[in-house]
Enzyme design. Structure first.
Site, PDB file in Angstrom:
ATOM      1  CG  ASP A 171       5.767  -6.378  -4.164  1.00  0.00           C
ATOM      2  OD1 ASP A 171       6.426  -6.062  -5.173  1.00  0.00           O
ATOM      3  OD2 ASP A 171       5.101  -7.425  -4.074  1.00  0.00           O
ATOM      4  N   GLY A 172       7.276  -4.062  -0.555  1.00  0.00           N
ATOM      5  CA  GLY A 172       7.225  -3.104   0.561  1.00  0.00           C
ATOM      6  C   GLY A 172       8.250  -1.991   0.338  1.00  0.00           C
TER       7      GLY A 172
ATOM      8  NE  ARG B 101       9.676   0.058   3.683  1.00  0.00           N
ATOM      9  CZ  ARG B 101       9.155  -1.171   3.711  1.00  0.00           C
ATOM     10  NH1 ARG B 101       7.924  -1.355   4.124  1.00  0.00           N
ATOM     11  NH2 ARG B 101       9.867  -2.225   3.355  1.00  0.00           N
TER      12      ARG B 101
ATOM     13  CG  ASN C 269      -0.222  -2.157  -3.177  1.00  0.00           C
ATOM     14  OD1 ASN C 269      -0.053  -2.330  -4.372  1.00  0.00           O
ATOM     15  ND2 ASN C 269       0.515  -2.721  -2.251  1.00  0.00           N
ATOM     16  CD  GLU C 270      -3.586  -1.692   0.090  1.00  0.00           C
ATOM     17  OE1 GLU C 270      -2.698  -1.075   0.715  1.00  0.00           O
ATOM     18  OE2 GLU C 270      -3.344  -2.746  -0.495  1.00  0.00           O
TER      19      GLU C 270
ATOM     20  CG  ASP D  15     -13.087  -6.740  10.576  1.00  0.00           C
ATOM     21  OD1 ASP D  15     -13.937  -6.601  11.475  1.00  0.00           O
ATOM     22  OD2 ASP D  15     -12.285  -7.698  10.529  1.00  0.00           O
TER      23      ASP D  15
ATOM     24  CB  THR E 139      -1.680  -8.924  -6.898  1.00  0.00           C
ATOM     25  OG1 THR E 139      -0.898  -7.734  -7.074  1.00  0.00           O
ATOM     26  CG2 THR E 139      -2.161  -9.406  -8.246  1.00  0.00           C
TER      27      THR E 139
ATOM     28  CG  ASN F 226      -8.555  -6.449  -4.141  1.00  0.00           C
ATOM     29  OD1 ASN F 226      -9.715  -6.171  -3.889  1.00  0.00           O
ATOM     30  ND2 ASN F 226      -8.206  -7.137  -5.220  1.00  0.00           N
ATOM     31  CG  PHE F 227      -5.291 -12.078  -4.531  1.00  0.00           C
ATOM     32  CD1 PHE F 227      -6.262 -12.466  -5.433  1.00  0.00           C
ATOM     33  CD2 PHE F 227      -4.298 -12.992  -4.194  1.00  0.00           C
ATOM     34  CE1 PHE F 227      -6.258 -13.748  -5.982  1.00  0.00           C
ATOM     35  CE2 PHE F 227      -4.279 -14.258  -4.733  1.00  0.00           C
ATOM     36  CZ  PHE F 227      -5.262 -14.648  -5.626  1.00  0.00           C
TER      37      PHE F 227
HETATM   38  P1  NAP Z   1       4.297  -5.618   3.845  1.00  0.00           P
HETATM   39  O1  NAP Z   1       4.921  -6.551   4.802  1.00  0.00           O
HETATM   40  O2  NAP Z   1       5.131  -4.552   3.216  1.00  0.00           O
HETATM   41  O3  NAP Z   1       3.615  -6.474   2.660  1.00  0.00           O
HETATM   42  C1  NAP Z   1       2.857  -7.611   2.921  1.00  0.00           C
HETATM   43  C2  NAP Z   1       2.975  -8.556   1.742  1.00  0.00           C
HETATM   44  O4  NAP Z   1       2.256  -8.036   0.616  1.00  0.00           O
HETATM   45  C3  NAP Z   1       4.424  -8.735   1.280  1.00  0.00           C
HETATM   46  O5  NAP Z   1       4.663 -10.095   0.960  1.00  0.00           O
HETATM   47  C4  NAP Z   1       4.484  -7.854   0.029  1.00  0.00           C
HETATM   48  O6  NAP Z   1       5.485  -8.280  -0.905  1.00  0.00           O
HETATM   49  C5  NAP Z   1       3.106  -8.082  -0.529  1.00  0.00           C
HETATM   50  N1  NAP Z   1       2.632  -7.063  -1.472  1.00  0.00           N
HETATM   51  C6  NAP Z   1       2.675  -5.713  -1.365  1.00  0.00           C
HETATM   52  N2  NAP Z   1       2.112  -5.138  -2.428  1.00  0.00           N
HETATM   53  C7  NAP Z   1       1.704  -6.146  -3.246  1.00  0.00           C
HETATM   54  C8  NAP Z   1       1.058  -6.186  -4.502  1.00  0.00           C
HETATM   55  N3  NAP Z   1       0.683  -5.079  -5.134  1.00  0.00           N
HETATM   56  N4  NAP Z   1       0.792  -7.399  -5.045  1.00  0.00           N
HETATM   57  C9  NAP Z   1       1.141  -8.534  -4.414  1.00  0.00           C
HETATM   58  N5  NAP Z   1       1.747  -8.552  -3.211  1.00  0.00           N
HETATM   59  C10 NAP Z   1       2.017  -7.385  -2.636  1.00  0.00           C
HETATM   60  O7  NAP Z   1       2.987  -5.031   4.532  1.00  0.00           O
HETATM   61  P2  NAP Z   1       2.517  -3.576   4.946  1.00  0.00           P
HETATM   62  O8  NAP Z   1       3.677  -2.645   5.090  1.00  0.00           O
HETATM   63  O9  NAP Z   1       1.571  -3.744   6.073  1.00  0.00           O
HETATM   64  O10 NAP Z   1       1.628  -3.091   3.690  1.00  0.00           O
HETATM   65  C11 NAP Z   1       2.123  -3.042   2.398  1.00  0.00           C
HETATM   66  C12 NAP Z   1       1.140  -3.734   1.493  1.00  0.00           C
HETATM   67  O11 NAP Z   1       0.926  -5.045   1.954  1.00  0.00           O
HETATM   68  C13 NAP Z   1      -0.247  -3.085   1.496  1.00  0.00           C
HETATM   69  O12 NAP Z   1      -0.325  -2.068   0.549  1.00  0.00           O
HETATM   70  C14 NAP Z   1      -1.172  -4.250   1.235  1.00  0.00           C
HETATM   71  O13 NAP Z   1      -1.512  -4.401  -0.150  1.00  0.00           O
HETATM   72  C15 NAP Z   1      -0.398  -5.464   1.670  1.00  0.00           C
HETATM   73  N6  NAP Z   1      -1.044  -6.033   2.864  1.00  0.00           N
HETATM   74  C16 NAP Z   1      -1.610  -7.261   2.741  1.00  0.00           C
HETATM   75  C17 NAP Z   1      -2.317  -7.804   3.800  1.00  0.00           C
HETATM   76  C18 NAP Z   1      -2.931  -9.146   3.607  1.00  0.00           C
HETATM   77  O14 NAP Z   1      -2.699  -9.744   2.553  1.00  0.00           O
HETATM   78  N7  NAP Z   1      -3.722  -9.617   4.560  1.00  0.00           N
HETATM   79  C19 NAP Z   1      -2.448  -7.098   4.989  1.00  0.00           C
HETATM   80  C20 NAP Z   1      -1.862  -5.851   5.091  1.00  0.00           C
HETATM   81  C21 NAP Z   1      -1.155  -5.323   4.012  1.00  0.00           C
HETATM   82  P3  NAP Z   1       7.058  -8.244  -0.550  1.00  0.00           P
HETATM   83  O15 NAP Z   1       7.301  -9.480   0.255  1.00  0.00           O
HETATM   84  O16 NAP Z   1       7.722  -8.304  -1.896  1.00  0.00           O
HETATM   85  O17 NAP Z   1       7.334  -6.960   0.199  1.00  0.00           O
END
Ligand code: NAP
Length: 270
Positions: free
Chosen positions: A54-55, A59, A127-128, A156, A167, A170-171
């Site tokens: 997804d990342g 990108r 996503n957000e 925060d 998902t 947010n989730f």
């Molecule tokens: P990232 O390492 O690219 O992604 C973090 C995880 O979120 C990865 O496992 C990614 O899947 C998964 N993900 C991304 N979009 C998703 C979606 N729409 N539904 C379900 N899983 C999803 O992290 P990043 O570069 O910091 O940010 C990219 C996205 O990660 C953000 O847009 C945010 O939604 C999510 N994120 C989650 C958290 C958390 O859960 N606490 C914190 C920061 C960001 P893949 O393994 O397939 O890449």
């Protein structure tokens, strides 16, 4: 699909070995079916195939500025919620694609208008968009929905999530999952404080996508607000107000299986 079939397909891969190997195989197979795979991104392509997780998808969408060309994702060992195809199913995918055996799903984006003292910026997120504090400070945010004051949030930060983003962050933060075709935004609190001093909503609020959500930061420390769009941090000087809504602009992806979403939810989250 773009209206004219150009037979050009962009194949965009992240740098993992598994993704690069999949890209090589895919390019070979697509070429043998008469498709042209350009060396660099071509705006005239009929399809964007994104290889990775997804990342990688997020990108790519940002890098190519939210293109009208539909996406399909091949998942190489990540969570891959956006990435529908597995590398072992490439042949089946190509056959279905050539037969036109798929539907096109619109992906709603979140749009933010950011107002600083003397400037205005517009950003889009898949996503957000997260509003949080820098240096781990508590943020205090006035939240309005359609100009009605909802709350003074302290905690925060706040996530404004799209249906497809529901998902993601947010989730993990206790927000609900929203089916991608619902045109709505979700306001999800990050560690909200609810005490005798501060009263913040503890759960998320789901708002129709055409109703504006406004956040006005209250500054206790100078420039203490951070904007994070799809994981990328953006900094602006002295934000006075941010308006959010579902963007008019959308992107799209191919859907090869109408049950994919529900199967994905179960297999990837339970
Ligand atoms: P990232 O390492 O690219 O992604 C973090 C995880 O979120 C990865 O496992 C990614 O899947 C998964 N993900 C991304 N979009 C998703 C979606 N729409 N539904 C379900 N899983 C999803 O992290 P990043 O570069 O910091 O940010 C990219 C996205 O990660 C953000 O847009 C945010 O939604 C999510 N994120 C989650 C958290 C958390 O859960 N606490 C914190 C920061 C960001 P893949 O393994 O397939 O890449």
């Amino acid at each position: 699909m773009s209206s004219n079939r150009t037979k050009i397909i962009n194949v965009i891969s992240n740098n993992n070995d598994a993704s690069k190997n999949t890209a090589r195989l895919l390019i070979y197979k697509l070429s043998s079916k008469g498709f042209h795979i350009p060396k660099s991104y071509d705006n005239k392509a009929e399809l964007n195939i994104c290889i990775g997780g997804d990342g990688a998808f997020l990108r790519t969408v940002h890098k190519y500025n939210f293109p009208n060309i539909p996406f399909v994702g091949i998942n190489t060992g990540h969570l891959g919620f956006f990435q529908e195809i597995l590398p072992e199913n490439i042949d089946e995918f190509i056959d279905k694609y050539i037969r036109g055996d798929y539907s096109i799903e619109e992906i709603f984006l979140v749009r933010a208008n950011i107002y600083t003292k003397d400037k205005h910026f517009q950003i889009l997120g898949v996503n957000e968009i997260v509003i949080k504090g820098i240096k781990s400070k508590v943020v205090h945010l006035e939240v309005f929905i359609n100009d009605n004051h909802l709350e003074k949030f302290s905690g925060d930060g706040i996530i404004i999530s799209t249906p497809v983003g529901s998902t993601g962050y947010n989730f993990s933060s206790g927000g609900s999952i929203i089916y991608p075709s619902l045109k709505a935004l979700q306001i999800t609190p990050l560690s909200p404080i609810s005490s005798r001093v501060y009263r913040s909503l503890l759960n998320s609020t789901i708002v129709p996508g055409d109703i504006p959500i406004t956040i006005e930061p209250e500054y206790r420390y100078e420039n203490s607000i951070l904007v994070v769009v799809d994981g990328m941090e953006l900094k602006y000087d002295n934000i006075s107000k941010i308006d959010f809504a579902i963007a008019e602009k959308t992107i799209s992806r191919l859907n090869f299986d109408k049950n994919m979403y529900w199967n994905n939810l179960k297999s990837k989250f339970l």
